[in-house]
Design a protein around this motif. Structure first.
Motif, PDB file in Angstrom:
ATOM      1  N   LEU A  14      -0.160  -6.499 -16.408  1.00 44.60           N
ATOM      2  CA  LEU A  14      -0.359  -6.427 -14.955  1.00 44.60           C
ATOM      3  C   LEU A  14      -1.690  -7.070 -14.576  1.00 44.60           C
ATOM      4  O   LEU A  14      -2.134  -6.982 -13.436  1.00 44.60           O
ATOM      5  CB  LEU A  14      -0.296  -4.972 -14.471  1.00 44.60           C
ATOM      6  CG  LEU A  14       1.109  -4.365 -14.491  1.00 44.60           C
ATOM      7  CD1 LEU A  14       1.071  -2.888 -14.114  1.00 44.60           C
ATOM      8  CD2 LEU A  14       2.024  -5.122 -13.521  1.00 44.60           C
TER       9      LEU A  14
ATOM     10  N   SER B 295      -5.645  11.115  -8.349  1.00 42.80           N
ATOM     11  CA  SER B 295      -4.859   9.889  -8.229  1.00 42.80           C
ATOM     12  C   SER B 295      -5.628   8.863  -7.395  1.00 42.80           C
ATOM     13  O   SER B 295      -5.420   7.663  -7.518  1.00 42.80           O
ATOM     14  CB  SER B 295      -3.490  10.176  -7.616  1.00 42.80           C
ATOM     15  OG  SER B 295      -3.608  10.605  -6.279  1.00 42.80           O
ATOM     16  N   ALA B 296      -6.541   9.354  -6.552  1.00 44.90           N
ATOM     17  CA  ALA B 296      -7.360   8.450  -5.736  1.00 44.90           C
ATOM     18  C   ALA B 296      -8.193   7.533  -6.623  1.00 44.90           C
ATOM     19  O   ALA B 296      -8.335   6.340  -6.339  1.00 44.90           O
ATOM     20  CB  ALA B 296      -8.275   9.251  -4.806  1.00 44.90           C
TER      21      ALA B 296
ATOM     22  N   VAL C  44      -7.519   6.492  -9.605  1.00 42.12           N
ATOM     23  CA  VAL C  44      -6.651   5.491 -10.230  1.00 42.12           C
ATOM     24  C   VAL C  44      -6.293   4.426  -9.196  1.00 42.12           C
ATOM     25  O   VAL C  44      -6.358   3.223  -9.465  1.00 42.12           O
ATOM     26  CB  VAL C  44      -5.348   6.133 -10.759  1.00 42.12           C
ATOM     27  CG1 VAL C  44      -4.473   5.076 -11.410  1.00 42.12           C
ATOM     28  CG2 VAL C  44      -5.660   7.252 -11.728  1.00 42.12           C
ATOM     29  N   LYS C  45      -5.945   4.900  -8.016  1.00 42.85           N
ATOM     30  CA  LYS C  45      -5.529   3.974  -6.962  1.00 42.85           C
ATOM     31  C   LYS C  45      -6.652   3.004  -6.623  1.00 42.85           C
ATOM     32  O   LYS C  45      -6.414   1.842  -6.325  1.00 42.85           O
ATOM     33  CB  LYS C  45      -5.119   4.767  -5.715  1.00 42.85           C
ATOM     34  CG  LYS C  45      -4.368   3.947  -4.684  1.00 42.85           C
ATOM     35  CD  LYS C  45      -3.729   4.834  -3.620  1.00 42.85           C
ATOM     36  CE  LYS C  45      -2.919   4.017  -2.622  1.00 42.85           C
ATOM     37  NZ  LYS C  45      -2.141   4.894  -1.717  1.00 42.85           N
TER      38      LYS C  45
ATOM     39  N   ILE D 142      -5.849  -5.517  -7.220  1.00 41.43           N
ATOM     40  CA  ILE D 142      -4.942  -6.240  -6.312  1.00 41.43           C
ATOM     41  C   ILE D 142      -5.747  -7.223  -5.467  1.00 41.43           C
ATOM     42  O   ILE D 142      -5.383  -8.391  -5.315  1.00 41.43           O
ATOM     43  CB  ILE D 142      -4.175  -5.255  -5.394  1.00 41.43           C
ATOM     44  CG1 ILE D 142      -3.141  -4.469  -6.200  1.00 41.43           C
ATOM     45  CG2 ILE D 142      -3.492  -6.010  -4.252  1.00 41.43           C
ATOM     46  CD1 ILE D 142      -2.504  -3.317  -5.432  1.00 41.43           C
TER      47      ILE D 142
ATOM     48  N   THR E 183       4.277  -5.683  -8.154  1.00 44.91           N
ATOM     49  CA  THR E 183       4.427  -4.432  -8.894  1.00 44.91           C
ATOM     50  C   THR E 183       3.308  -3.446  -8.543  1.00 44.91           C
ATOM     51  O   THR E 183       3.553  -2.273  -8.272  1.00 44.91           O
ATOM     52  CB  THR E 183       4.394  -4.699 -10.410  1.00 44.91           C
ATOM     53  OG1 THR E 183       5.455  -5.606 -10.731  1.00 44.91           O
ATOM     54  CG2 THR E 183       4.573  -3.424 -11.193  1.00 44.91           C
ATOM     55  N   LEU E 184       2.091  -3.962  -8.541  1.00 49.44           N
ATOM     56  CA  LEU E 184       0.942  -3.089  -8.277  1.00 49.44           C
ATOM     57  C   LEU E 184       0.982  -2.507  -6.876  1.00 49.44           C
ATOM     58  O   LEU E 184       0.632  -1.349  -6.659  1.00 49.44           O
ATOM     59  CB  LEU E 184      -0.357  -3.871  -8.489  1.00 49.44           C
ATOM     60  CG  LEU E 184      -0.693  -4.145  -9.954  1.00 49.44           C
ATOM     61  CD1 LEU E 184      -1.790  -5.191 -10.073  1.00 49.44           C
ATOM     62  CD2 LEU E 184      -1.120  -2.856 -10.641  1.00 49.44           C
ATOM     63  N   LYS E 185       1.401  -3.304  -5.917  1.00 49.01           N
ATOM     64  CA  LYS E 185       1.464  -2.799  -4.543  1.00 49.01           C
ATOM     65  C   LYS E 185       2.506  -1.702  -4.425  1.00 49.01           C
ATOM     66  O   LYS E 185       2.291  -0.696  -3.743  1.00 49.01           O
ATOM     67  CB  LYS E 185       1.779  -3.937  -3.574  1.00 49.01           C
ATOM     68  CG  LYS E 185       0.564  -4.794  -3.282  1.00 49.01           C
ATOM     69  CD  LYS E 185       0.761  -5.655  -2.051  1.00 49.01           C
ATOM     70  CE  LYS E 185      -0.575  -6.244  -1.609  1.00 49.01           C
ATOM     71  NZ  LYS E 185      -0.418  -7.198  -0.485  1.00 49.01           N
TER      72      LYS E 185
ATOM     73  N   SER F   5       1.035   1.340  -6.068  1.00 45.64           N
ATOM     74  CA  SER F   5      -0.031   1.888  -5.226  1.00 45.64           C
ATOM     75  C   SER F   5       0.552   2.600  -4.024  1.00 45.64           C
ATOM     76  O   SER F   5       0.085   3.656  -3.618  1.00 45.64           O
ATOM     77  CB  SER F   5      -0.942   0.766  -4.735  1.00 45.64           C
ATOM     78  OG  SER F   5      -2.009   0.576  -5.635  1.00 45.64           O
ATOM     79  N   HIS F   6       1.592   1.985  -3.485  1.00 43.75           N
ATOM     80  CA  HIS F   6       2.238   2.577  -2.317  1.00 43.75           C
ATOM     81  C   HIS F   6       2.797   3.956  -2.657  1.00 43.75           C
ATOM     82  O   HIS F   6       2.756   4.879  -1.841  1.00 43.75           O
ATOM     83  CB  HIS F   6       3.369   1.656  -1.839  1.00 43.75           C
ATOM     84  CG  HIS F   6       4.104   2.176  -0.656  1.00 43.75           C
ATOM     85  ND1 HIS F   6       3.542   2.225   0.608  1.00 43.75           N
ATOM     86  CD2 HIS F   6       5.367   2.682  -0.523  1.00 43.75           C
ATOM     87  CE1 HIS F   6       4.421   2.741   1.452  1.00 43.75           C
ATOM     88  NE2 HIS F   6       5.533   3.022   0.795  1.00 43.75           N
TER      89      HIS F   6
ATOM     90  N   CYS G  38       1.592   5.915  -4.849  1.00 46.61           N
ATOM     91  CA  CYS G  38       0.532   6.807  -5.342  1.00 46.61           C
ATOM     92  C   CYS G  38      -0.180   7.491  -4.185  1.00 46.61           C
ATOM     93  O   CYS G  38      -0.630   6.830  -3.247  1.00 46.61           O
ATOM     94  CB  CYS G  38      -0.479   5.988  -6.165  1.00 46.61           C
ATOM     95  SG  CYS G  38      -1.939   6.930  -6.655  1.00 46.61           S
ATOM     96  N   GLY G  39      -0.230   8.819  -4.267  1.00 42.86           N
ATOM     97  CA  GLY G  39      -0.834   9.589  -3.182  1.00 42.86           C
ATOM     98  C   GLY G  39      -2.261   9.176  -2.864  1.00 42.86           C
ATOM     99  O   GLY G  39      -2.664   9.158  -1.716  1.00 42.86           O
ATOM    100  N   GLY G  40      -3.019   8.849  -3.888  1.00 41.62           N
ATOM    101  CA  GLY G  40      -4.410   8.469  -3.663  1.00 41.62           C
ATOM    102  C   GLY G  40      -5.222   9.646  -3.148  1.00 41.62           C
ATOM    103  O   GLY G  40      -6.124   9.473  -2.330  1.00 41.62           O
TER     104      GLY G  40
ATOM    105  N   CYS H  26       0.082  10.654 -10.759  1.00 40.81           N
ATOM    106  CA  CYS H  26      -0.114   9.264 -10.365  1.00 40.81           C
ATOM    107  C   CYS H  26       0.951   8.334 -10.938  1.00 40.81           C
ATOM    108  O   CYS H  26       1.024   8.129 -12.152  1.00 40.81           O
ATOM    109  CB  CYS H  26      -1.498   8.810 -10.824  1.00 40.81           C
ATOM    110  SG  CYS H  26      -1.826   7.108 -10.400  1.00 40.81           S
TER     111      CYS H  26
ATOM    112  N   ILE I  23       1.081   5.244 -10.896  1.00 38.75           N
ATOM    113  CA  ILE I  23       0.492   4.063 -11.536  1.00 38.75           C
ATOM    114  C   ILE I  23       0.318   4.336 -13.027  1.00 38.75           C
ATOM    115  O   ILE I  23       0.761   3.563 -13.879  1.00 38.75           O
ATOM    116  CB  ILE I  23      -0.866   3.708 -10.884  1.00 38.75           C
ATOM    117  CG1 ILE I  23      -0.685   3.454  -9.378  1.00 38.75           C
ATOM    118  CG2 ILE I  23      -1.473   2.487 -11.551  1.00 38.75           C
ATOM    119  CD1 ILE I  23      -1.995   3.251  -8.610  1.00 38.75           C
TER     120      ILE I  23
END
Lengths: 138, 138
Positions: free
Chosen positions: A56, A77-78, A80-81, A88, B104-106, B109-110, B112-114, B120, B122
């Motif tokens: 990736l 998770s934040a 990681v994001k 990105i 893929t990453l988007k 990420s989308h 993922c709660g963040g 997570c 991701i």
DNA sequence: TGTAAGGCTTCCCATCATGGGAAGGTCAAG
DNA sequence: CTTGACCTTCCCATGATGGGAAGCCTTACA
């Protein structure tokens, strides 16, 4: 499991497995009496993680960060994001850069006869002459 | 003109000018008695050519080819165009590759709660679990 | 049991383009 | 004449990977 088997099981070359060990990413479970590296399912799982992260586009440094987050059950998770988002943005910047190059090159190529004659707008642009009518993007 | 002046005049660092000389891309017009490199307008022009080619993403090897074509008055524009086309294809391949990663990453990420929680998608994807519903492009 | 093949170990080198920095010579201005 | 800015060469580092040599180990086969 020897390094060769761990390699086939993970898809990571033996050479790289040793390198990842050297930079502190993944250590073998132990060594045999004859100094062979020994791996288990756990290590193969980590190697697969690394491989996926690399595919990736994450750098090994970013991969290390992600690996630590993966192993830290109290991560958010934040966090990681954030790593993903930064990556990105980096990818998108590089994509835009290359798209600029492509745009300029396509324009120049389009203007180039591509025949037996020596006259060539591509070389002219590189030489700083006739700057391709404001199409010089990069 | 000293190397420092040639550097400011061309935008190429002195370090790089010496390196380009080492790999046979560009030689100084001569040396002073005290062994300083001496450059003229001609050399600066070549350095600018190199810089422009690099900014369009050509490798130094490709740049060397282009430089030789530039200096060969009997070249055909077709030969130049071929170098450019190959490079465009290469760029487009790399762009597509990175766009796959971004896609893929988007998606991940989308999903993922963040937030403050550890769950997570991701990391799950990297770990090979819940393979992101067919969005794994790269 | 001996041997040959193949796997493992470490170590060094190469890539690609660039920068950093050290040690020492040179030049120009004050 | 000194000082600072420039030049020289040489070595090292980056990032991720591969190639290959020299030497030890293991396995399989005759």
């Amino acid at each position: 499991m020897n390094i060769g088997e761990a390699s086939s099981a993970s898809g990571v070359s033996a050479k790289m497995i040793r390198y990842y060990e050297q930079i502190g990413l993944i250590a073998p479970k132990g060594r045999t009496e004859s100094n062979y590296r020994v791996y288990g399912a756990e290590e193969v799982h980590v190697l697969r993680f690394i491989k996926r992260a690399r595919s990736l586009g994450f750098s090994l440094e970013e991969t290390e960060t992600l690996l630590k987050l993966w192993q830290d059950k109290s991560r958010t998770s934040a966090s990681v994001k954030e790593v993903a988002t930064t990556h990105i943005n980096d990818l998108e910047r590089r994509i835009a850069e290359m798209q600029g190059m492509v745009k300029t090159l396509k324009h120049l190529s389009h203007c180039c006869g591509g025949d037996h004659r020596p006259d060539c707008p591509i070389l002219d642009d590189l030489a700083g002459e006739s700057p391709a009518k404001g199409e010089s993007v990069a």
